[in-house]
Design an enzyme around this catalytic site. Structure first.
Site, PDB file in Angstrom:
ATOM      1  CD  GLU A  46      34.626  65.313  78.154  1.00 18.09           C
ATOM      2  OE1 GLU A  46      34.038  64.407  77.812  1.00 18.09           O
ATOM      3  OE2 GLU A  46      35.254  66.325  77.387  1.00 18.09           O
ATOM      4  CE  LYS A 117      38.659  66.362  74.674  1.00 17.37           C
ATOM      5  NZ  LYS A 117      37.365  66.729  73.933  1.00 17.37           N
ATOM      6  CB  CYS A 158      36.762  62.923  76.285  1.00 16.83           C
ATOM      7  SG  CYS A 158      35.291  62.273  75.345  1.00 16.83           S
TER       8      CYS A 158
END
Ligand SMILES: *[C@@H]1O[C@H](CO)[C@@H](O)[C@H](O)[C@H]1NC(C)=O
Length: 283
Positions: A46, A117, A158
């Site tokens: 990331e 995301k 994440c």
């Protein structure tokens, strides 16, 4: 399930600094190194071209296509690998909105997927901690499954790993692995990093991998590291500590097959008793 052929997966736990050009050049070296070691699918962490932190994102953000994305396409081609290009702060041309975005390439250097995301991390415990990704970032609204010659891969970033629905949907749509570029911190890392990967893997009887940046104790955000690959029975098959490293594992269709045959939850679900979360997702 569509194609699933054996392949070697590599997670590049990259040391990331403040110099974007250096980060991208360093990523290229490591992707080539992984390819020389026989990797077919290579993953970057990331936020690999920028320090992690919402205040850095406006400065480091780029449009897609843009400089970093062109470099990623080029490295995939040069290394002849599928490349899961970690994530970068993306600036949407036109709207000026920022996203935390992963782009994915085939060995010809063509972009075959893009994941923004989906779950933004906002926390505000008065007097303790306040961290609001949504003050700077916008959330993606789609799930990402990419077809490769080795099998279909699901992508999350994440915090997305804490939402089991994403993984469940990926598995039921035929993904053989879920890949997460991610950066947990020094509290959530020891507490949940491995647990979440093993949980997602064992629940869905699929491979799960998470690729972190290396730890830099002088950075504003200190990452846990410990990039890890988990097999479909929930066992850790490859991992590392906090320093820069490349983590490799052989991904094997027969392992997934025997996990599902040995404990056949996969075919014994009761969608007459509870809903199938993947039912409404069109592909
Ligand atoms: C890590 O993140 C969690 C969740 O935001 C937070 O509670 C914790 O204080 C953070 N720890 C460190 C060391 O930054």
């Amino acid at each position: 399930m569509s194609t699933f052929k054996p392949f070697k997966l590599a997670l590049v736990q990259l040391a990331v600094g403040a110099d974007k050009q250096k980060n991208v050049a360093h990523a290229r070296e490591k992707v080539l190194e992984a390819s020389k070691a026989g990797a077919n699918v290579v993953v970057l962490p990331e936020c690999f071209n920028s320090p992690y932190g919402t205040h850095h994102f406006p400065e480091y953000a780029e449009t897609i296509p843009g400089t970093t994305v062109s470099a990623l396409a080029d490295m995939a081609k040069q290394a002849k690998v599928y490349l899961i290009g970690g994530s970068i702060p993306e600036r949407e041309s036109g709207s000026d909105k920022l996203y935390n975005t992963c782009t994915i390439y085939n060995p010809k250097g063509e972009m075959i997927g893009k994941h923004r995301k989906v779950h933004l991390f906002d926390i505000d415990v008065p007097g303790k901690i306040r961290f609001q990704e949504s003050e700077t970032l916008s959330a993606g609204n789609t799930l990402t499954h990419v077809e490769t010659e080795y099998g279909k891969l699901g992508i999350g970033i994440c915090y997305d790993i804490r939402f089991p629905e994403i993984t469940m949907i990926a598995a039921r749509k035929g993904c053989i692995a879920m890949i997460y570029p991610a950066a947990f911190n020094m509290t959530t890392g020891p507490m949940h990093w491995e647990l979440l990967q093993r949980a997602r893997a064992v629940d869905n009887q699929m491979y799960v991998a998470a690729c972190s940046p290396a730890r830099d104790t002088s950075a504003g955000y200190v990452a846990w590291g410990h990039s890890t690959i988990v097999d479909p029975s929930g066992g850790v098959i490859a991992t590392t500590e906090d320093a820069e490293d490349i983590v490799y594992a052989d991904i094997d269709p027969s392992v997934l097959d025997s996990a599902r045959k040995g404990i056949p939850t996969y075919t014994q679900r009761r969608f007459d008793v509870y809903r199938d979360v993947s039912a409404d997702i069109k592909e």
